[in-house]
Design a protein around this motif. Structure first.
Motif, PDB file in Angstrom:
ATOM      1  N   ARG A   1      -0.173  -5.123   8.800  1.00 58.91           N
ATOM      2  CA  ARG A   1       0.626  -4.597   9.911  1.00 58.91           C
ATOM      3  C   ARG A   1      -0.293  -3.837  10.878  1.00 58.91           C
ATOM      4  O   ARG A   1      -1.175  -3.110  10.440  1.00 58.91           O
TER       5      ARG A   1
ATOM      6  N   ARG B   1      -1.088   4.069  10.016  1.00 60.38           N
ATOM      7  CA  ARG B   1      -0.495   4.454   8.740  1.00 60.38           C
ATOM      8  C   ARG B   1      -0.879   5.901   8.429  1.00 60.38           C
ATOM      9  O   ARG B   1      -2.050   6.288   8.552  1.00 60.38           O
TER      10      ARG B   1
ATOM     11  N   ASN C   1       0.837  -1.197   0.000  1.00 63.36           N
ATOM     12  CA  ASN C   1       0.000   0.000   0.000  1.00 63.36           C
ATOM     13  C   ASN C   1       0.877   1.255   0.000  1.00 63.36           C
ATOM     14  O   ASN C   1       0.981   1.958   1.005  1.00 63.36           O
TER      15      ASN C   1
HETATM   16 ZN   LIG Z   1       0.670  -1.487   5.132  1.00 59.88          ZN
END
Ligand SMILES: [Zn+2]
Length: 185
Positions: free
Chosen positions: A78, A82, A14
């Protein structure tokens, strides 16, 4: 960010933002005026406490960076929060006036339409209840005042105060930040 050490990483799944290394730092995203936490998906100032730097501890360090934490979990899996789009800009550059968010660079772009203006300075008066923007300009031709006022109003929907400064009186600097002055009263 040299003061803080490593702060984040972009994941392969991403790209276009970065995960905060939350085992290296405690991260808060706060409204820069109220210092209340910003909701996920809302912009705020990145405030960091680093954990791994023995010789250079920082506690709730205000970075001055505008960021936005993604409201959704990342597809990479994860758990770390973010920052969408990474650092979006600086909190102290943003001028909030008459319901508009304006950056000094946007005002500069209008001022630069007028070759008669030798130098300029943006002053923001953040007195409670009323924000005023005062444009100090060095101009050989006094007639530029009305045209600049009109162009700023057309672009941003507010009328600036324009003051003619004496030739050579405004500070000269390569640093753009010197052209923005904030007055808090
Ligand atoms: Zn990620």
């Amino acid at each position: 960010m040299s003061e803080l050490g490593s702060l984040g990483m972009e994941c392969r799944e991403n790209p276009g933002g970065f995960h905060l290394l939350e085992d290296e730092c405690l991260v808060e995203v706060l409204d820069p005026k109220t210092l209340e936490p910003a909701a996920p998906g809302e912009e705020g100032e990145l405030v960091v406490t680093n954990l791994g730097r023995v010789g250079s501890p920082l506690v709730r360090y205000r970075t001055g960076d505008r960021v936005r934490v993604a409201a959704q979990a990342c597809p990479c899996g994860r758990p770390w929060r973010r920052l969408e789009g990474g650092v979006l800009g600086r909190t102290d550059d943003l001028i909030f006036i008459r319901g508009n968010n304006v950056y000094p660079s946007m005002i500069e772009a209008v001022v630069r339409r007028f070759p008669e203006i030798q130098e300029f300075q943006i002053e923001v008066d953040d007195s409670p209840g009323r924000t005023e923007l005062i444009l100090h300009i060095e101009a050989l031709d006094d007639g530029v005042r009305d045209r600049l006022e009109r162009d700023v109003q057309t672009a941003f929907h507010f009328r600036p105060m324009i003051r003619i400064a004496a030739p050579g009186s405004l500070p000269r600097s390569e640093m753009k930040s010197r052209r923005l002055v904030r007055k808090l009263s």
